[in-house]
Design a protein around this motif. Structure first.
Motif, short mmCIF file in Angstrom:
data_model
loop_
_atom_site.label_atom_id
_atom_site.label_comp_id
_atom_site.label_asym_id
_atom_site.label_seq_id
_atom_site.Cartn_x
_atom_site.Cartn_y
_atom_site.Cartn_z
N PHE A 87 -8.29 -7.63 -3.81
CA PHE A 87 -8.03 -6.39 -3.66
C PHE A 87 -8.96 -5.12 -3.98
O PHE A 87 -8.57 -4.24 -3.19
CB PHE A 87 -6.69 -6.39 -4.63
N LYS A 88 -9.89 -5.39 -4.63
CA LYS A 88 -10.76 -4.15 -4.90
C LYS A 88 -11.56 -3.99 -3.18
O LYS A 88 -11.73 -3.16 -3.07
CB LYS A 88 -11.65 -4.64 -5.92
N ARG A 89 -11.92 -5.38 -2.96
CA ARG A 89 -12.75 -5.22 -1.56
C ARG A 89 -11.74 -4.53 -0.59
O ARG A 89 -11.99 -3.68 0.32
CB ARG A 89 -13.12 -6.47 -1.18
N LEU A 90 -10.36 -4.97 -0.69
CA LEU A 90 -9.66 -4.46 0.64
C LEU A 90 -9.20 -3.11 0.25
O LEU A 90 -9.21 -2.34 1.38
CB LEU A 90 -8.25 -5.23 0.56
N ALA A 91 -8.85 -2.56 -0.95
CA ALA A 91 -8.77 -0.97 -1.23
C ALA A 91 -10.00 -0.32 -0.65
O ALA A 91 -9.70 0.71 -0.04
CB ALA A 91 -8.46 -0.77 -2.59
N TRP A 106 0.85 -1.16 0.15
CA TRP A 106 0.11 0.00 0.02
C TRP A 106 0.84 1.17 -0.05
O TRP A 106 1.85 1.24 0.85
CB TRP A 106 -0.84 0.00 1.19
N VAL A 107 0.60 2.09 -0.81
CA VAL A 107 1.69 3.24 -0.96
C VAL A 107 0.79 4.61 -0.87
O VAL A 107 -0.40 4.76 -1.64
CB VAL A 107 2.42 3.41 -2.58
N ASN A 142 -3.58 7.71 -2.68
CA ASN A 142 -2.73 6.56 -2.54
C ASN A 142 -2.92 5.56 -3.70
O ASN A 142 -3.66 5.57 -4.67
CB ASN A 142 -3.41 5.93 -1.34
N CYS A 143 -2.21 4.48 -3.75
CA CYS A 143 -2.35 3.50 -4.80
C CYS A 143 -1.85 2.25 -4.15
O CYS A 143 -1.46 1.98 -3.21
CB CYS A 143 -1.42 3.78 -6.03
N ASP A 170 4.82 -5.47 1.06
CA ASP A 170 6.21 -5.74 0.45
C ASP A 170 6.90 -4.57 -0.17
O ASP A 170 6.60 -4.32 -1.31
CB ASP A 170 6.00 -6.91 -0.76
N THR A 171 7.59 -3.70 0.65
CA THR A 171 8.07 -2.53 0.41
C THR A 171 9.11 -2.80 -1.01
O THR A 171 9.56 -1.90 -1.56
CB THR A 171 8.98 -2.14 1.32
#
Length: 421
Positions: A246-250, A210-211, A229-230, A314-315
């Protein structure tokens, strides 16, 4: 927590950690016995001991380790202490501000952090020691955020950010420090929302990061900020298999940020928007296009997405992307010239006689737009200098300092820009 902190307390919060260390860390070899390590801890009246091998930090053992890994497990105290040590030790450099230690401990739920200089341990900072010294500190907001189990609870805490900013300003905190404190709270909110989302949805099927973008990435947020964010997802991502997760998470995180006062980005530059939730390969292609074809829309995106900072996950995914960005941008003169031209479109509100030029606000009063007529130009110029020199810093103040050290801009000019900022 909303009361104005004492100036001396705030000065301590922005001090470097090395100034809080009053004694050397208690150390031993990982080959010594558990009994010998415990005896050293007892003699030093300390709750932890650092394991050092050939002058390098090898691990850490705490009172809790002695209780859980030795006594409760019935392990012989004659065994090597290295057998019960935590090997992956989170450390902080000696020049780290005190408030960052608070945030780090809260984020990772740890109680001991070794402070190092040139890879050598100087001492240990403990949560108990910090709490006793800074029990009324504003950074305890972040600690409280991690304790919340619902979005409503987080929102109740973020409602205190505005009075927090007022108290920080009244105590003499610099804009640089206030920006870091306020943004650290936003980071804590984001991380906690991600944790709550994963408790419901389960672990992510493939790695992601998450950025934060824009002012949050630069750690320059104020009390009222929209969210930018992205999400960068590992290239193992398969839309059919993983897209819904990932859509639900975001969506959960972005909705939660909005509920906590970080309103939706008017331009929809958020991870909940499909365009900004992509696998690494697609991000790499996107940045390549922006750099090689610097059209007006691409330049608009650069003002947001060329300022990126990993918040959780995961950076290495962002590190890979940033390395590509810096390499391509630094060697593309046409792109950089477009960025300069775009930055110079914003002019300070100064007339030809040196007077301030005001504009009529919606309420009819004369105003000066400090963001678009002042800050934006400095932020844009710092970004251009950083890209041109390959500087990895994201914060505007840090960028100006770094590019001055590189000789890309004179020390005097960098100083003046930082002062104006």
């Amino acid at each position: 927590m909303t009361a104005a902190p004492e100036s001396s307390t705030w000065n301590l919060l922005t001090q470097e950690l090395q100034h809080l260390i009053k004694r050397e860390a208690t150390t031993c070899s990982p080959r010594e016995s558990i009994r010998e390590a415990a005896q050293r801890m007892q003699a030093a009246s300390t709750s932890s001991i650092l394991l050092v091998e050939d002058g390098v930090l090898w691990g850490i053992v705490t009172d809790r380790d002695m209780r859980n890994r030795v006594v409760a497990s019935g392990l012989s105290v004659d065994e090597p202490v290295g057998d019960i040590a935590t090997r992956q030790v989170l450390t902080l450099p000696h020049h780290t501000p005190v408030y960052e230690a608070f945030i780090t401990m809260a984020r990772h739920n740890i109680h001991h952090i070794p402070v190092v200089k040139d890879q050598q341990p100087l001492g240990i900072i403990t949560a108990t020691g910090l709490s006793e010294r800074f029990s009324t500190s504003p950074v305890f907001l972040a600690r409280d955020i991690y304790k919340q189990t619902e979005v409503q609870g987080i929102a109740a805490i973020t409602a205190r950010v505005l009075p927090l900013v007022r108290s920080l300003v009244e105590s003499g905190a610099s804009a640089y420090s206030v920006g870091h404190i306020v943004t650290s709270i936003t980071d804590a909110v984001t991380i906690r929302l991600l944790q709550l989302a994963e408790q419901t949805l389960g672990d992510a099927p493939v790695p992601f990061v998450w950025v934060a973008a824009g002012s949050q990435a630069r750690m320059e947020q104020t009390a009222k900020s929209d969210q930018d964010n992205c999400m960068i997802i590992d290239d193992a991502f398969d839309e059919a298999l993983h897209g819904d997760y990932f859509k639900r998470l975001a969506t959960f995180v972005c909705d939660g940020l909005d509920a906590c006062g970080y309103v939706y980005c008017p331009g929809e530059m958020m991870a909940m928007t499909d365009s900004w939730r992509l696998p690494l390969r697609d991000w790499q292609a996107l940045f390549t296009k922006w750099i090689e074809q610097p059209e007006p829309k691409a330049l608009m995106y650069t003002s947001v997405f060329f300022d990126l900072r990993a918040i959780a996950g995961d950076t290495s995914l962002l590190q890979t992307l940033r390395a590509q960005i810096l390499n391509k941008a630094q060697h593309n003169g046409i792109f950089l010239s477009h960025l300069v031209r775009n930055a110079m479109q914003h002019r300070p509100p100064i007339g030809w006689l040196g007077q301030l030029q005001t504009e009529r606000g919606q309420d009819g009063r004369k105003t000066v737009d400090l963001k678009h007529r002042g800050l934006v130009t400095i932020v844009d110029l710092a970004r251009v200098y950083a890209l041109a020199t390959g500087v990895d810093a994201v914060n505007t103040h840090d960028r100006l300092e770094a590019v001055a050290n590189h000789g890309a801009v004179s020390g005097r000019s960098a100083h003046d820009l930082r002062d104006a900022l």
